[in-house]
Design a protein around this motif. Structure first.
Motif, mmCIF file in Angstrom:
data_model
loop_
_atom_site.group_PDB
_atom_site.id
_atom_site.type_symbol
_atom_site.label_atom_id
_atom_site.label_comp_id
_atom_site.label_asym_id
_atom_site.label_seq_id
_atom_site.Cartn_x
_atom_site.Cartn_y
_atom_site.Cartn_z
ATOM 1 N N THR A 60 32.468 44.143 31.472
ATOM 2 C CA THR A 60 33.252 45.288 31.922
ATOM 3 C C THR A 60 33.477 45.205 33.422
ATOM 4 O O THR A 60 32.534 44.935 34.185
ATOM 5 C CB THR A 60 32.532 46.600 31.583
ATOM 6 O OG1 THR A 60 32.413 46.711 30.157
ATOM 7 C CG2 THR A 60 33.294 47.797 32.118
ATOM 8 N N THR A 62 33.572 46.622 36.834
ATOM 9 C CA THR A 62 32.916 47.811 37.395
ATOM 10 C C THR A 62 33.423 48.198 38.775
ATOM 11 O O THR A 62 33.177 49.317 39.237
ATOM 12 C CB THR A 62 31.397 47.578 37.492
ATOM 13 O OG1 THR A 62 31.163 46.409 38.294
ATOM 14 C CG2 THR A 62 30.786 47.385 36.112
ATOM 15 N N GLN A 78 30.335 43.096 34.781
ATOM 16 C CA GLN A 78 28.947 43.260 34.344
ATOM 17 C C GLN A 78 28.885 43.292 32.823
ATOM 18 O O GLN A 78 29.773 43.847 32.163
ATOM 19 C CB GLN A 78 28.378 44.565 34.927
ATOM 20 C CG GLN A 78 26.916 44.831 34.614
ATOM 21 C CD GLN A 78 26.360 45.994 35.430
ATOM 22 O OE1 GLN A 78 26.884 46.327 36.494
ATOM 23 N NE2 GLN A 78 25.287 46.605 34.945
ATOM 24 N N ALA A 83 25.346 40.973 36.349
ATOM 25 C CA ALA A 83 26.690 41.163 36.903
ATOM 26 C C ALA A 83 26.973 40.044 37.884
ATOM 27 O O ALA A 83 26.062 39.340 38.344
ATOM 28 C CB ALA A 83 26.802 42.518 37.590
ATOM 29 N N GLU A 96 39.326 48.720 36.756
ATOM 30 C CA GLU A 96 37.976 49.257 36.590
ATOM 31 C C GLU A 96 37.875 49.960 35.240
ATOM 32 O O GLU A 96 38.742 50.751 34.860
ATOM 33 C CB GLU A 96 37.674 50.231 37.729
ATOM 34 C CG GLU A 96 36.209 50.571 37.886
ATOM 35 C CD GLU A 96 35.967 51.334 39.175
ATOM 36 O OE1 GLU A 96 35.499 52.488 39.089
ATOM 37 O OE2 GLU A 96 36.257 50.775 40.263
ATOM 38 N N GLU A 136 32.780 51.735 29.765
ATOM 39 C CA GLU A 136 31.974 52.185 30.886
ATOM 40 C C GLU A 136 30.604 51.513 30.893
ATOM 41 O O GLU A 136 30.043 51.195 29.843
ATOM 42 C CB GLU A 136 31.811 53.708 30.849
ATOM 43 C CG GLU A 136 33.119 54.474 30.921
ATOM 44 C CD GLU A 136 33.876 54.211 32.217
ATOM 45 O OE1 GLU A 136 33.218 53.953 33.246
ATOM 46 O OE2 GLU A 136 35.118 54.268 32.194
ATOM 47 N N VAL A 137 30.069 51.321 32.095
ATOM 48 C CA VAL A 137 28.734 50.759 32.270
ATOM 49 C C VAL A 137 27.821 51.858 32.783
ATOM 50 O O VAL A 137 28.153 52.557 33.740
ATOM 51 C CB VAL A 137 28.757 49.579 33.261
ATOM 52 C CG1 VAL A 137 27.338 49.140 33.627
ATOM 53 C CG2 VAL A 137 29.533 48.411 32.670
ATOM 54 N N GLU A 155 25.254 44.450 40.440
ATOM 55 C CA GLU A 155 25.190 45.445 39.365
ATOM 56 C C GLU A 155 25.490 46.849 39.883
ATOM 57 O O GLU A 155 25.266 47.176 41.050
ATOM 58 C CB GLU A 155 23.808 45.435 38.704
ATOM 59 C CG GLU A 155 23.533 44.188 37.882
ATOM 60 C CD GLU A 155 22.277 44.330 37.032
ATOM 61 O OE1 GLU A 155 22.002 45.464 36.564
ATOM 62 O OE2 GLU A 155 21.590 43.313 36.832
ATOM 63 N N LEU A 156 25.985 47.669 38.980
ATOM 64 C CA LEU A 156 26.162 49.087 39.255
ATOM 65 C C LEU A 156 24.801 49.758 39.148
ATOM 66 O O LEU A 156 24.138 49.666 38.115
ATOM 67 C CB LEU A 156 27.140 49.700 38.251
ATOM 68 C CG LEU A 156 27.511 51.168 38.471
ATOM 69 C CD1 LEU A 156 28.329 51.335 39.744
ATOM 70 C CD2 LEU A 156 28.274 51.708 37.264
ATOM 71 N N ILE A 209 27.361 49.761 44.083
ATOM 72 C CA ILE A 209 27.173 48.369 43.685
ATOM 73 C C ILE A 209 26.116 47.736 44.574
ATOM 74 O O ILE A 209 26.186 47.815 45.811
ATOM 75 C CB ILE A 209 28.486 47.578 43.803
ATOM 76 C CG1 ILE A 209 29.550 48.156 42.867
ATOM 77 C CG2 ILE A 209 28.256 46.097 43.511
ATOM 78 C CD1 ILE A 209 29.270 47.949 41.396
ATOM 79 N N ARG A 221 31.812 52.879 45.377
ATOM 80 C CA ARG A 221 33.109 52.877 44.709
ATOM 81 C C ARG A 221 33.916 54.109 45.095
ATOM 82 O O ARG A 221 35.112 54.029 45.336
ATOM 83 C CB ARG A 221 32.916 52.834 43.189
ATOM 84 C CG ARG A 221 32.128 51.639 42.698
ATOM 85 C CD ARG A 221 32.201 51.483 41.201
ATOM 86 N NE ARG A 221 31.706 52.646 40.464
ATOM 87 C CZ ARG A 221 31.667 52.726 39.139
ATOM 88 N NH1 ARG A 221 32.129 51.714 38.412
ATOM 89 N NH2 ARG A 221 31.181 53.791 38.531
#
Length: 548
Positions: A60, A62, A78, A83, A96, A136-137, A155-156, A209, A221
């Motif tokens: 996905t 992100t 990710q 990610a 996104e 969505e993550v 990664e988020l 992130i 973000r």
């Protein structure tokens, strides 16, 4: 006829058979082998590597440049394992929240200032959109300590119970968040759509992130993903030892646990071990090329950045004495510094220094000798009072015999400064933690007795004008020691230079001011008025009272 019919029948059968087995169709595309993003990252072992096998990843998207907080050719992807940062070779069409499949064959894994990147991806030929929106993550819940070593890179993430260290302020540039134990930089590009927005001033939760640029940092973000309205944390002191006096200074452990917003000040003891070339980085061996800061630790042999404290070196005598560019032999020496405990350059540190002690010498404001006024032998012809600040300590509060230096509001005072081998007095609210700074610099008493045509002038300069003011007064009943703002004051009509908003002007003379209407003893006072939003720097030199 039968032969013809039979032949035709056979021909039709043959055609039908051919049609069933040889019908033209698109050839099947080889599926390749699916890699998780974690497996893809594992292919990188320290040097650039191109993927030669027929493999693909799914994940996905992100993070994209939609808010301007990453370059136009970058995106983040990710999956359930990890990610990675993507670079795009053409038009960046990543969206996104979309789920995509990327053919990895021919792409390269490379590291840029510690951040693992994968590219360059041609979106039009290498990307298949599996789900255009809605993928969505869930942010990974982490602490600052979890990600400072680069773990969970790209990664988020969600971090709770954190606050921005230097508020009020804006997102632009490198800001610091802390949980009152650990800290990390939050970087926002000046080109982003929210760079000029105000930082939240409370404590709470941040989503962003986990990125890397020479050290771990967070990229946002959108500010809407911050919920930071709670009561700020405060360590109110910390582990370690010391009371902050010169005789019993704080040790480095205390600073590491207690440094926050500058509310704690005192003497700190440590060993000089290096400098900070970039946020959260350390250079521990010479030759050094940064003179504006240094790192100290409890041991001269410390190499773990987590055990280091940053020290901001203000321009002037303190920087001249301590910086490692000009004083390489200071490396490894024990030093005492006097300042406020707060975050600086990605480290917990000591800022706004007013004193230091090394090799048995230095500056101790509590036991500082007054600087000499300008000697009468150096007065210009016809002058009966003259001050050129050549004896003022550079980068220190002015402490010249007979002069008064008082803060009506705030904590700042007029300081001695040097530029192009010329010393002068300077006042500024730039980077002040005070809401307002009203600062008075007052000459010693000046006798006008027996003067027939007394005049006054001085040289004035300013820089980075945004509204802070300089006013000059004659005080007629000042006693030389009480609050000058309570004295009877008459404002003088001095000429001020035109000050640019993005640079310094040059010193200009104020013009001659007739003092013949005054008699007896007077004082000349210089009042600076600034605030957090009005931070113009004003400079004064060559104060001259003379017969004209």
């Amino acid at each position: 006829m039968k032969l013809f019919k039979s032949g035709l029948y056979l021909l039709l059968i043959a055609f039908a058979t051919f049609s069933c087995t040889e019908d033209p169709s698109a050839p099947e595309t080889p599926e390749g082998t699916k890699l998780t993003i974690s497996q893809l990252r594992a292919l990188y072992t320290g040097s650039d590597i191109s993927v030669s096998d027929d493999v693909y990843i799914e994940g996905t998207v992100t993070f994209t440049p939609s808010q301007g907080n990453i370059p136009d050719f970058v995106a983040y992807i990710q999956d359930e394992t990890a990610a990675i940062t993507l670079t795009e070779s053409g038009t960046n069409s990543f969206t996104e929240g979309s789920k995509i499949k990327i053919n990895c064959q021919g792409l390269t894994l490379t590291e840029y200032n510690g951040l693992l990147q994968f590219g360059s991806v041609d979106y039009s030929t290498m990307v298949e959109v599996l789900l255009p929106t809605g993928s969505e993550v869930t942010p990974r819940t982490v602490t600052i300590a979890d990600i400072t070593d680069g773990t969970y890179q790209s990664e988020l993430v969600q971090i709770s119970d954190v606050q921005f260290s230097n508020v009020p302020g804006t997102f632009s540039g490198s800001q610091t968040i802390t949980d009152c134990t650990n800290s990390i930089a939050v970087y926002t590009r000046s080109a982003s759509g929210f760079a000029s927005e105000s930082l939240p001033e409370g404590n709470g939760t941040l989503i962003g992130i986990a990125s890397y640029y020479n050290s771990a940092q967070i990229l946002l973000r959108d500010p809407s993903e911050l919920d930071m309205t709670g009561e700020r944390c405060s360590n109110g002191g910390g582990s370690g030892s010391g009371t902050g006096t010169k005789e019993d200074p704080y040790d480095v452990s205390y600073v590491l646990s207690a440094a926050d917003d500058g509310s704690i000040t005192g003497w700190v003891k440590g060993y000089i071990i290096g400098t900070i070339p970039n946020t959260s980085e350390a250079t521990l061996t010479g030759p050094f090329d940064v003179a504006t800061n240094m790192l100290i630790a409890e041991s001269a042999s410390e190499t773990n950045v987590a055990n280091m404290v940053s020290v901001q070196l203000p321009s002037g005598d303190i920087r001249t004495a301590l910086n490692l560019v000009d004083n390489g032999s200071n490396l490894g020496k024990e030093v005492l510094v006097l300042g406020s405990l707060e975050y600086y350059y990605g480290f917990k540190g000591v800022k706004s220094l007013t004193g230091y002690w090394i090799d048995g010498a230095g500056i101790d404001p509590d036991n500082r000798s007054e600087d000499d006024p300008t000697a009468e032998a150096d007065y210009p012809a016809g002058s009966f009072y003259y001050e050129n600040f050549e004896n003022a300590a550079d980068g220190m509060d002015i402490f010249i015999t007979g002069m008064s230096n008082y803060a009506e509001t705030g904590e700042r005072l007029w300081q001695g400064k040097t530029y192009n081998n010329n010393k002068y007095a300077q006042a500024t609210a730039y980077s002040s933690s005070d809401a307002t700074n009203d600062i008075w610099l007052v000459t010693p008493s000046i006798s006008l007795d027996g003067k027939t045509n007394p005049n006054f002038n001085c040289d004035i300069n300013g820089g980075y004008d945004n509204g802070a003011t300089l006013e000059v007064y004659v005080l007629t009943d000042y006693d030389g020691s009480s609050n000058p703002w309570d004295a009877t004051a008459t404002k003088l009509d001095v000429a001020l230079p035109t000050v640019p908003s993005g640079n310094y002007a040059t010193f200009e003379n104020s013009g001659d001011i007739d003092l013949s209407s005054y008699s007896g003893t007077i004082h000349i006072a210089f009042k600076y008025s600034g605030s957090t939003s009005q931070t113009t720097t004003w400079q004064v030199d060559n104060i001259n009272c003379f017969e004209k």
